[in-house]
Design a protein around this motif. Structure first.
Motif, PDB file in Angstrom:
ATOM      1  N   LYS A 102       0.837  -1.202   0.000  1.00 22.75           N
ATOM      2  CA  LYS A 102       0.000   0.000   0.000  1.00 22.75           C
ATOM      3  C   LYS A 102       0.867   1.245   0.000  1.00 22.75           C
ATOM      4  O   LYS A 102       2.028   1.215   0.406  1.00 22.75           O
ATOM      5  N   ILE A 104       1.438   4.816   1.531  1.00 20.32           N
ATOM      6  CA  ILE A 104       1.113   5.421   2.827  1.00 20.32           C
ATOM      7  C   ILE A 104       1.454   6.907   2.824  1.00 20.32           C
ATOM      8  O   ILE A 104       2.236   7.374   1.998  1.00 20.32           O
ATOM      9  N   GLN A 134       9.112  -0.734   4.750  1.00 18.54           N
ATOM     10  CA  GLN A 134       8.771   0.539   4.114  1.00 18.54           C
ATOM     11  C   GLN A 134       9.901   0.974   3.186  1.00 18.54           C
ATOM     12  O   GLN A 134      11.079   0.732   3.465  1.00 18.54           O
ATOM     13  N   CYS A 150      -3.343   5.156   1.164  1.00 19.13           N
ATOM     14  CA  CYS A 150      -4.257   4.457   2.079  1.00 19.13           C
ATOM     15  C   CYS A 150      -4.181   5.142   3.425  1.00 19.13           C
ATOM     16  O   CYS A 150      -3.127   5.162   4.051  1.00 19.13           O
ATOM     17  N   GLU A 151      -5.262   5.700   3.870  1.00 18.89           N
ATOM     18  CA  GLU A 151      -5.307   6.356   5.187  1.00 18.89           C
ATOM     19  C   GLU A 151      -5.530   5.284   6.258  1.00 18.89           C
ATOM     20  O   GLU A 151      -6.430   4.476   6.147  1.00 18.89           O
ATOM     21  N   ASN A 152      -4.704   5.298   7.292  1.00 15.68           N
ATOM     22  CA  ASN A 152      -4.887   4.362   8.416  1.00 15.68           C
ATOM     23  C   ASN A 152      -4.966   5.128   9.710  1.00 15.68           C
ATOM     24  O   ASN A 152      -4.364   6.068   9.956  1.00 15.68           O
TER      25      ASN A 152
END
Length: 152
Positions: A102, A104, A134, A150-152
């Motif tokens: 994903k 980020i 990462q 992608c918001e987490n």
């Protein structure tokens, strides 16, 4: 301009034939990551370089690839031949197929004004060997990838 368009169309066709994908867009980018991160992605740095330049390849199937064309500078070739290392090779990884891949949100720091490339940096993560890894891409202009965070 016509030559550039023909070259682009040929790449789209060749890539599609090789990987069974329909290419919708490409974008120039490079990865600066430790060797172990690249190895987890089945990529490797050519002799004498610190970053891996390639193309982000967007496909109509919504898959994202990073494609590295085999090339090197003349000086790099002379050094490589003198040290009897292997030449550069074509490399490709389907980022979408990496487990847990994903894009980020990049952490902002007070010293970002010192990093002129910060606005073109795309941070990503994936899972390998039960660890979250990462890494980041740097692009030469505002990237389409920023829209996929992608918001987490």
């Amino acid at each position: 301009m016509k030559k550039e368009t023909e070259t682009r169309e040929k790449f789209f066709a060749d890539f599609g034939q090789s990987f069974g994908e329909v290419v919708s867009e490409i974008e120039m980018a490079y990865i600066e990551a430790p060797e172990w991160v690249l190895k987890a992605m089945n990529l490797s740095l050519p002799f004498g370089v610190s970053s891996l330049w390639g193309l982000l390849v967007y496909c109509e199937s919504k898959k994202l690839y990073f494609y590295v064309h085999p090339s090197e500078s003349m000086m790099g070739a002379m050094l490589r031949v003198a040290s009897q290392k292997d030449g550069p090779k074509e490399q490709n990884v389907c980022l979408s197929d990496l487990k847990g891949f994903k894009i980020i949100k990049r952490q902002k720091h007070w010293y970002d004004f010192l990093n002129t490339n910060a606005k073109f940096q795309i941070c990503c993560e994936f899972e390998a060997d039960e660890k979250v890894i990462q890494f980041s891409f740097n692009t030469v202009k505002k990237s389409k990838l920023k829209d996929l965070i992608c918001e987490n």
